[in-house]
Scaffold this active site. Structure first.
Site, short mmCIF file in Angstrom:
data_model
loop_
_atom_site.label_atom_id
_atom_site.label_comp_id
_atom_site.label_asym_id
_atom_site.label_seq_id
_atom_site.Cartn_x
_atom_site.Cartn_y
_atom_site.Cartn_z
N GLY A 160 36.20 41.16 36.72
CA GLY A 160 36.89 42.23 35.95
C GLY A 160 37.92 41.45 35.19
O GLY A 160 39.04 40.89 36.03
N GLU B 100 38.76 30.36 40.00
CA GLU B 100 37.87 30.87 40.98
C GLU B 100 37.58 30.11 42.07
O GLU B 100 36.94 29.13 42.02
CB GLU B 100 36.79 31.65 40.31
CG GLU B 100 35.95 32.47 41.42
CD GLU B 100 35.06 33.52 40.56
OE1 GLU B 100 35.09 33.51 39.35
OE2 GLU B 100 34.38 34.20 41.64
N LYS C 164 24.13 44.68 37.74
CA LYS C 164 25.16 43.73 37.26
C LYS C 164 24.64 42.34 36.79
O LYS C 164 23.91 41.88 37.62
CB LYS C 164 26.39 43.43 38.08
CG LYS C 164 27.51 42.27 37.62
CD LYS C 164 28.53 42.24 38.44
CE LYS C 164 29.55 41.10 37.82
NZ LYS C 164 30.70 40.65 38.41
C1 LIG Z 1 31.47 33.69 33.86
C2 LIG Z 1 32.89 33.36 33.86
O1 LIG Z 1 33.72 34.23 34.61
C3 LIG Z 1 33.35 34.92 35.81
C4 LIG Z 1 33.25 36.41 35.36
C5 LIG Z 1 34.53 37.35 35.37
C6 LIG Z 1 34.35 38.33 34.76
O2 LIG Z 1 33.19 39.00 34.37
O3 LIG Z 1 35.41 39.27 34.78
C7 LIG Z 1 35.63 36.77 36.04
C8 LIG Z 1 35.60 35.74 36.64
C9 LIG Z 1 34.30 34.69 36.74
O4 LIG Z 1 33.82 35.29 38.07
C10 LIG Z 1 33.55 32.89 33.02
O5 LIG Z 1 34.86 32.68 33.14
O6 LIG Z 1 33.17 32.03 32.20
#
Ligand SMILES: C=C(O[C@@H]1C=C(C(=O)O)C=C[C@H]1O)C(=O)O
Length: 421
Positions: free
Chosen positions: A222, A205, A147
């Site tokens: 997600g 987050e 990932k």
């Molecule tokens: C990197 C980001 O978000 C991250 C990636 C996410 C995802 O891929 O679903 C969700 C929340 C965060 O951990 C962002 O919002 O810029």
């Protein structure tokens, strides 16, 4: 009478005391903190030293007679390479009003109208971002990488200086269940004028919060953009909960956090399946992890740095993901996807992940967004996800939302509508 303004003021009076280059602000769902000068800049001479330096500085402040000093600020994605932490002795706290459950906006409408003339430049171009997603898909086949979170930015150049206090108020009011922040970044400036670069945002987050021996962590991974149409919005949420690709993307994050956290814990509770959480713009999969520490003197900052970067913003395995990010992203993340928050002398504190954020530098606002990429990801969808994520901050500056690419049915063919970034 401007009732919108009055409601916003009652919501969080601290915001009226905020001054953009000389205050630090951080709010969580339960309270808000505002730090005013004088501050001491926290510096560490050796990498890996900053959490220890923080606790030493707080002890010194206590010996000097300050009642409740805290460390507040942000650390960049690459850890101590970029650090804007301050020892704050002058902190005002406000407990937040409770919100009706399920009402993410707190029932408050607050629509600042700033924007004015501006130009938006993508950094890098959308095509470069999509190519990097496709390159990551090849890396999954050829290397141990499982990932990687890839990101991009938009530079919004305003003709006149953007109003940071107004944008901050908008972020705080529209994201009452999130972590809203404003941190001045110029390390070298004198203590009373701490700089003209400001990190601002509203993260959904929580990397971790610590109170005594109790730890709470809420990783997100997600995601899908929300819809204004309620039934379509509900369908999107349902789809996310069932999406094998998103559930896998989430599992990688939760497993890695569990593994890093376990050595520090007497007990650890990790739900087997994620739940849905929402902001005004996005749906996310989230997992509420709780733990009890072996050693409650371990500070929230030390633990946050031990977990950072989680695969929610880096990837897995961590070292391979960092290497891939360096190779594929063609711009510096700086403070984006770092950590932002506070820690007191007992080690208690809250650290959010620095996302849904921007760095304001004079008339320029650089807005950031990233998306997790795993086998099965689609470049076009990851691009749309980042476009939707930009809107949290763009809305706060009154900039017209960036729409995700929507297929539009015409008589003879399907054409593409919107999105120029
Ligand atoms: C990197 C980001 O978000 C991250 C990636 C996410 C995802 O891929 O679903 C969700 C929340 C965060 O951990 C962002 O919002 O810029």
């Amino acid at each position: 009478m401007d009732t919108t303004q009055n409601v916003a003021q009652r919501y969080d009076d601290l915001l009226d005391l905020y001054s953009q280059y000389s205050s630090l602000y951080f709010s969580s769902p339960s309270h808000s903190l505002l730090a005013k000068p004088p501050f001491a800049q926290l510096v560490s001479e050796r990498v890996g030293d900053i959490a220890q330096r923080a606790q030493e500085s707080l002890s010194i402040a206590k010996q000097l007679g300050f009642a409740d000093p805290i460390i507040m600020g942000a650390i960049g994605f690459d850890g101590e390479d970029a650090s804007a932490l301050r020892v704050c002795n002058n902190v005002i706290r406000q407990t937040k009003m409770p919100f009706a459950s399920g009402d993410a906006s707190g029932g408050i409408a607050f629509n600042p109208s700033q924007a004015g003339a501006h130009r938006i430049t993508p950094v890098p171009s959308g095509q470069v971002f999509k190519n990097s997603v496709n390159e990551a898909l090849t890396l999954f086949e050829q290397t141990p990488l499982q990932k990687v979170v890839l990101s991009r930015a938009l530079d919004v150049q305003f003709e006149s200086a953007p109003n940071i206090p107004l944008a901050l108020k908008s972020l705080a009011v529209k994201n009452p269940l999130g972590y809203t922040f404003a941190v001045p970044l110029n390390a070298a400036a004198p203590a009373t004028v701490v700089g003209n670069r400001v990190l601002i945002g509203a993260s959904p987050e929580l990397l971790l919060s610590k109170s005594g021996k109790d730890i709470h962590i809420h990783p997100l991974a997600g995601s899908i953009a929300r819809s204004e149409n309620p039934s379509e919005d509900a369908q999107k949420a349902d789809g996310l909960l069932q999406s094998a690709k998103d559930l896998y993307e989430h599992r990688v994050v939760v497993d890695a956090i569990e593994k890093s956290l376990r050595p520090f814990c007497k007990s650890l509770r990790v739900p087997r399946t994620p739940s849905l959480m929402s902001t005004a713009t996005m749906w996310h999969l989230g997992t509420h992890i709780t733990a009890e520490l072996n050693d409650e003197t371990l500070s929230s900052l030390a633990l946050a740095l031990a977990l950072h970067p989680t695969p929610a913003v880096g990837g897995y395995p961590v070292a391979d993901a960092k290497q891939a990010i360096k190779k594929l992203e063609q711009y510096p993340r700086d403070f984006f996807t770092g950590i932002v928050g506070w820690c007191n002398a007992q080690g208690d504190g809250e650290w959010a992940i620095t996302i849904r954020c921007a760095e304001v530098f004079n008339h320029r606002v650089r807005v950031y967004a990233g998306a997790g990429v795993v086998a099965g990801s689609c470049a076009e969808k990851e691009y749309a996800e980042t476009a939707a994520k930009f809107n949290t901050v763009l809305n706060a500056f009154g900039v017209k939302p960036v729409k995700e690419r929507v297929p539009k049915q015409t008589k003879s063919k399907v054409s593409e509508e919107e999105v120029h970034v």
